[in-house]
Design a protein around this motif. Structure first.
Motif, short mmCIF file in Angstrom:
data_model
loop_
_atom_site.label_atom_id
_atom_site.label_comp_id
_atom_site.label_asym_id
_atom_site.label_seq_id
_atom_site.Cartn_x
_atom_site.Cartn_y
_atom_site.Cartn_z
N MET A 1 17.11 -19.66 68.07
CA MET A 1 16.13 -20.39 68.02
C MET A 1 14.45 -21.12 68.12
N ARG A 2 14.51 -21.50 67.46
CA ARG A 2 12.44 -21.33 67.74
C ARG A 2 12.30 -22.97 67.95
N ILE A 3 12.15 -22.93 69.06
CA ILE A 3 11.90 -24.29 69.59
C ILE A 3 9.94 -24.61 70.40
N VAL A 4 9.81 -25.71 69.75
CA VAL A 4 8.66 -25.86 70.17
C VAL A 4 8.65 -27.14 71.78
N ASN B 1 -2.50 -29.86 69.14
CA ASN B 1 -2.47 -30.87 68.67
C ASN B 1 -2.16 -30.55 67.06
N VAL B 2 -2.47 -31.70 66.07
CA VAL B 2 -1.87 -30.98 64.94
C VAL B 2 -2.44 -29.72 64.18
N SER B 3 -3.61 -29.61 64.24
CA SER B 3 -4.57 -28.42 63.59
C SER B 3 -4.07 -27.19 64.28
N GLN B 4 -3.11 -26.97 65.04
CA GLN B 4 -2.60 -25.53 65.90
C GLN B 4 -1.20 -26.17 65.74
N ALA B 5 -0.49 -27.49 65.04
CA ALA B 5 0.68 -27.40 64.59
C ALA B 5 0.93 -27.14 62.62
N GLU B 6 -0.05 -27.08 62.11
CA GLU B 6 -0.67 -26.77 61.34
C GLU B 6 -0.42 -25.22 61.18
N ALA B 7 -1.26 -25.04 61.75
CA ALA B 7 -1.73 -23.27 62.22
C ALA B 7 -0.06 -22.83 62.37
N ASP C 1 3.26 -24.06 61.43
CA ASP C 1 3.92 -23.95 60.26
C ASP C 1 3.57 -22.74 59.00
N GLU C 2 2.14 -22.49 58.95
CA GLU C 2 1.58 -21.60 58.05
C GLU C 2 2.16 -19.64 58.39
N MET C 3 1.60 -19.82 60.29
CA MET C 3 2.12 -18.26 60.70
C MET C 3 4.37 -18.48 59.92
N LEU C 4 4.86 -19.32 60.75
CA LEU C 4 6.30 -19.38 60.15
C LEU C 4 6.49 -18.67 58.40
N GLN C 5 5.91 -19.71 58.02
CA GLN C 5 5.95 -19.81 56.70
C GLN C 5 5.71 -18.24 56.04
N SER C 6 4.91 -18.24 56.08
CA SER C 6 4.14 -16.89 55.59
C SER C 6 5.42 -15.66 56.59
N ILE D 1 4.20 -35.33 67.84
CA ILE D 1 5.36 -35.64 67.65
C ILE D 1 5.42 -36.35 66.09
N ASP D 2 4.91 -37.29 66.26
CA ASP D 2 4.85 -38.01 64.71
C ASP D 2 5.07 -37.29 63.70
#
Length: 220
Positions: free
Chosen positions: A1-4, A89-95, A97-102, A184-185
């Protein structure tokens, strides 16, 4: 599992992370540990982070993201990981996402440990640490020493850390609500958030967490 793992200071994230990592056989990746390891090993990212910290400045997102990326690429994280303190923070969450998608990967869950504000203040402001050994921790309500102000283990003086004062705790909570709660949102919109009350014994909370992370009948 990959969990935050998210939750306010004093929610018991470190304690729950240790149990979860062991039960799920995945590494616990803490940003605090990442910073300490990179600085002590004098990696390029560690040196960069230290330069900001020594100047009293916040470490930029890209440095934190770089450390997290390096750690998640280690062999022991191939089948999953538990992120604690990242993303913040949200910018780190977006980063993230990009890491995992790659890598054609995705998160399985974002575990949100909920604790009422006043309970957090009570938990942290009541902590007393031994001056001789900081691993000896007591609490004015939940884990009182036999003799007030004296460590049961080694007889050292017990004291309250400056960053455990009520005023400081409330400021830390304000930072959490402003910077970290929005993620969280961000994740709720994708149906990834699992919310568990972190009020109760460590064992009870762990049981609730493990139950909440079980796949449903659809295998999700």
């Amino acid at each position: 599992m990959r969990i935050v793992l998210v939750g306010p200071p004093g929610a018991g994230k470190g304690t729950q992370a240790a149990f979860l990592a062991k039960n799920l056989s995945i590494p616990h990746i803490s940003t605090g540990d990442l910073f300490r390891a990179n600085i002590s090993q004098q990696t390029e990212l560690g040196k960069l982070a230290k330069s900001y910290m020594d100047a009293g400045n916040l470490v930029p997102d890209e440095v934190t993201i770089g450390m997290a990326k390096d750690r998640m690429e280690k062999p022991d994280a191939e089948n999953g990981f538990l992120l604690d303190g990242f993303p913040r923070n949200v910018s780190q969450a977006e980063a993230l996402d990009e890491m995992l998608q790659s890598e054609s990967m995705k998160l399985d869950a974002v575990l949100d440990l909920e604790v009422p504000k006043e309970e957090v203040v009570k938990r942290i402001a009541g902590r007393r640490i031994c001056r001789r050994d900081s691993s000896h921790v007591f609490h004015v309500t939940y884990s009182q020493p036999k003799k007030e102000g004296v460590c049961d283990v080694c007889g050292g003086e017990l004291y309250q850390r400056d960053d455990d004062s009520q005023e400081t705790v409330r400021k830390r909570l304000d930072v959490y609500h402003t910077q970290t709660e929005p993620i969280i949102d961000y994740y709720k919109a994708r149906g990834l958030v699992v919310t568990v009350s972190a009020v109760g014994t460590v064992e009870d909370v762990t049981t609730c967490v493990m139950e909440a992370l079980k796949p449903d009948e659809d295998g999700k």
